[in-house]
Scaffold this motif. Structure first.
Motif, mmCIF file in Angstrom:
data_model
loop_
_atom_site.group_PDB
_atom_site.id
_atom_site.type_symbol
_atom_site.label_atom_id
_atom_site.label_comp_id
_atom_site.label_asym_id
_atom_site.label_seq_id
_atom_site.Cartn_x
_atom_site.Cartn_y
_atom_site.Cartn_z
ATOM 1 N N ILE A 152 41.553 48.669 59.720
ATOM 2 C CA ILE A 152 40.848 48.676 61.007
ATOM 3 C C ILE A 152 41.453 47.603 61.910
ATOM 4 O O ILE A 152 41.510 46.421 61.545
ATOM 5 C CB ILE A 152 39.345 48.430 60.804
ATOM 6 C CG1 ILE A 152 38.743 49.563 59.956
ATOM 7 C CG2 ILE A 152 38.646 48.305 62.149
ATOM 8 C CD1 ILE A 152 37.283 49.355 59.621
ATOM 9 N N ASP A 153 41.929 48.001 63.112
ATOM 10 C CA ASP A 153 42.563 47.065 64.062
ATOM 11 C C ASP A 153 41.750 47.052 65.351
ATOM 12 O O ASP A 153 41.733 48.034 66.110
ATOM 13 C CB ASP A 153 44.005 47.499 64.341
ATOM 14 C CG ASP A 153 44.764 46.438 65.143
ATOM 15 O OD1 ASP A 153 44.225 45.324 65.279
ATOM 16 O OD2 ASP A 153 45.870 46.751 65.629
ATOM 17 N N THR A 154 41.076 45.992 65.597
ATOM 18 C CA THR A 154 40.253 45.857 66.811
ATOM 19 C C THR A 154 40.934 44.890 67.776
ATOM 20 O O THR A 154 41.564 43.911 67.360
ATOM 21 C CB THR A 154 38.856 45.334 66.459
ATOM 22 O OG1 THR A 154 38.984 44.080 65.770
ATOM 23 C CG2 THR A 154 38.133 46.311 65.538
ATOM 24 N N VAL A 181 37.144 53.038 44.068
ATOM 25 C CA VAL A 181 36.322 53.027 45.279
ATOM 26 C C VAL A 181 36.440 51.689 45.997
ATOM 27 O O VAL A 181 36.559 51.626 47.236
ATOM 28 C CB VAL A 181 34.856 53.328 44.919
ATOM 29 C CG1 VAL A 181 33.950 53.129 46.131
ATOM 30 C CG2 VAL A 181 34.723 54.746 44.388
ATOM 31 N N LEU A 182 36.427 50.586 45.224
ATOM 32 C CA LEU A 182 36.522 49.269 45.836
ATOM 33 C C LEU A 182 37.868 49.061 46.516
ATOM 34 O O LEU A 182 37.948 48.555 47.649
ATOM 35 C CB LEU A 182 36.288 48.195 44.772
ATOM 36 C CG LEU A 182 36.354 46.734 45.251
ATOM 37 C CD1 LEU A 182 35.298 46.471 46.313
ATOM 38 C CD2 LEU A 182 36.166 45.779 44.073
ATOM 39 N N ILE A 183 38.953 49.457 45.825
ATOM 40 C CA ILE A 183 40.285 49.305 46.414
ATOM 41 C C ILE A 183 40.425 50.158 47.671
ATOM 42 O O ILE A 183 40.984 49.732 48.688
ATOM 43 C CB ILE A 183 41.361 49.672 45.366
ATOM 44 C CG1 ILE A 183 41.359 48.647 44.228
ATOM 45 C CG2 ILE A 183 42.746 49.722 46.008
ATOM 46 C CD1 ILE A 183 42.275 49.014 43.085
ATOM 47 N N CYS A 215 40.754 50.483 53.610
ATOM 48 C CA CYS A 215 40.242 51.009 54.884
ATOM 49 C C CYS A 215 39.818 49.886 55.816
ATOM 50 O O CYS A 215 40.070 49.925 57.033
ATOM 51 C CB CYS A 215 39.072 51.956 54.616
ATOM 52 S SG CYS A 215 39.535 53.487 53.783
ATOM 53 N N MET A 216 39.164 48.868 55.236
ATOM 54 C CA MET A 216 38.742 47.741 56.076
ATOM 55 C C MET A 216 39.939 46.976 56.613
ATOM 56 O O MET A 216 39.943 46.526 57.771
ATOM 57 C CB MET A 216 37.847 46.800 55.258
ATOM 58 C CG MET A 216 36.491 47.388 54.898
ATOM 59 S SD MET A 216 35.491 46.246 53.929
ATOM 60 C CE MET A 216 35.310 44.904 55.109
#
Length: 312
Positions: free
Chosen positions: A301-303, A290-292, A297-298
């Motif tokens: 994320i490309d902002t 879950v942590l990996i 996923c984080m």
């Protein structure tokens, strides 16, 4: 990042495997109602927390427990004890000491009462056991090796469940036989020599009593005879001496009774320890996954670094 977490997971798996494959440990207790000159100062409820082997236990009992004057053949040594008992059990493991519900409540009560009410008492909570040799053989050979002048084996008697005794030695087949021996030693013992009784697992072949009941009855016999005695209790948990090649699995969760049919019992201390390790291992693997996944996923994320002004 992912490679780092894989390496951490591998370390956790190796550590869990080593913990599960660790040696089985069992407790040992040594006590005497009175301090018969075993040490200069009163030793009460002394605990050695190191993990030791049966040979090291025998050495500590001889040196610190004062049994060198009882077991070893020392010329001119004063024998202040009439009877020394080596009581070998098969119920307790080290993990059972802290449990509220004991496998043999009578055994736990007798050990606790005898240990706390004696003037001389020592405890060895972690004695590492192996399936290579029986505990009775390990301790007796340890006594012989650590005695400078050898062990006085002519004053050792055994119960009929022991395997270390020879055929020419009279074995005790009941508690009455031990009681008669104690009375004879108390009535006629001009040399002052100590009688060592090796009480093996199960006590007697024709036995229907539990281990705790046998130990309690033995202590009662010695107290009624007003004998000066000291007792060493040591345990080798049942199942360690089975031949692994004859078993379909590494370990049975069943104990054999007097019949040939195995009777399923509840999960014992070793089973609970291994099941707890496996449960913790599975939970740790799930949390790591879950942590990996969350970190991946984080990182995905490309902002944008700049935002356009809102149009009117």
């Amino acid at each position: 990042m992912a490679a780092t977490w894989v390496a951490v997971l591998a370390v956790v798996l190796v550590a869990a495997a080593q913990a599960a494959a660790g040696p089985v440990t069992a407790p040992a207790f040594l006590w005497a109602p009175k301090n018969y000159g075993f040490c200069s100062n009163e030793a009460k409820e002394v605990v050695h927390y190191q993990t030791i082997s049966p040979n090291s236990l025998a050495k500590s009992v001889l040196e610190e427990g004062g049994w060198s004057n009882l077991v070893c053949s020392k010329e001119g040594s004063q024998k202040d004890v009439d009877v020394a008992v080596l009581f070998l059990g098969s119920k307790l493991q080290s993990s059972d000491i802290s449990k509220d519900k004991q496998v043999d409540p009578a055994l736990a009560d007798t050990l606790k009462l005898s240990f706390t009410n004696s003037e001389f008492s020592m405890a060895f909570p972690y004695v590492a056991m192996s399936d290579d040799e029986k505990l009775e053989t390990s301790l007796l050979s340890g006594f012989a090796e650590n005695c400078e002048d050898g062990s006085g084996r002519n004053h050792i008697t055994y119960t009929d469940t022991c395997t270390a005794s020879s055929e020419d030695i009279k074995n005790h087949e009941s508690m009455d036989s031990i009681q008669n021996l104690v009375k004879s030693r108390m009535g006629n013992n001009p040399s002052g020599q100590t009688e060592l009784i090796v009480f093996c697992s199960g006590g007697f072949k024709e036995n229907t009593k539990s281990e705790g009941e046998l130990l309690s009855e033995l202590v009662s016999v010695l107290n009624k005879a007003e004998a000066k005695y000291t007792i060493l209790y040591a345990s080798q948990p049942y199942g360690l001496l089975e031949n692994p090649s004859d078993l379909p699995l590494a370990r049975y969760l069943a104990e054999k009774t007097n019949t040939t049919k195995p009777v399923l019992e509840k999960c014992d201390g070793e089973c609970q320890t291994k099941s707890s390790l496996l449960e913790g291992l599975f939970v740790g693997i799930v949390l790591l996954i879950v942590l990996i996944s969350g970190l991946c996923c984080m990182m995905g994320i490309d902002t944008p670094s700049r935002f356009e002004a809102p149009q009117e």
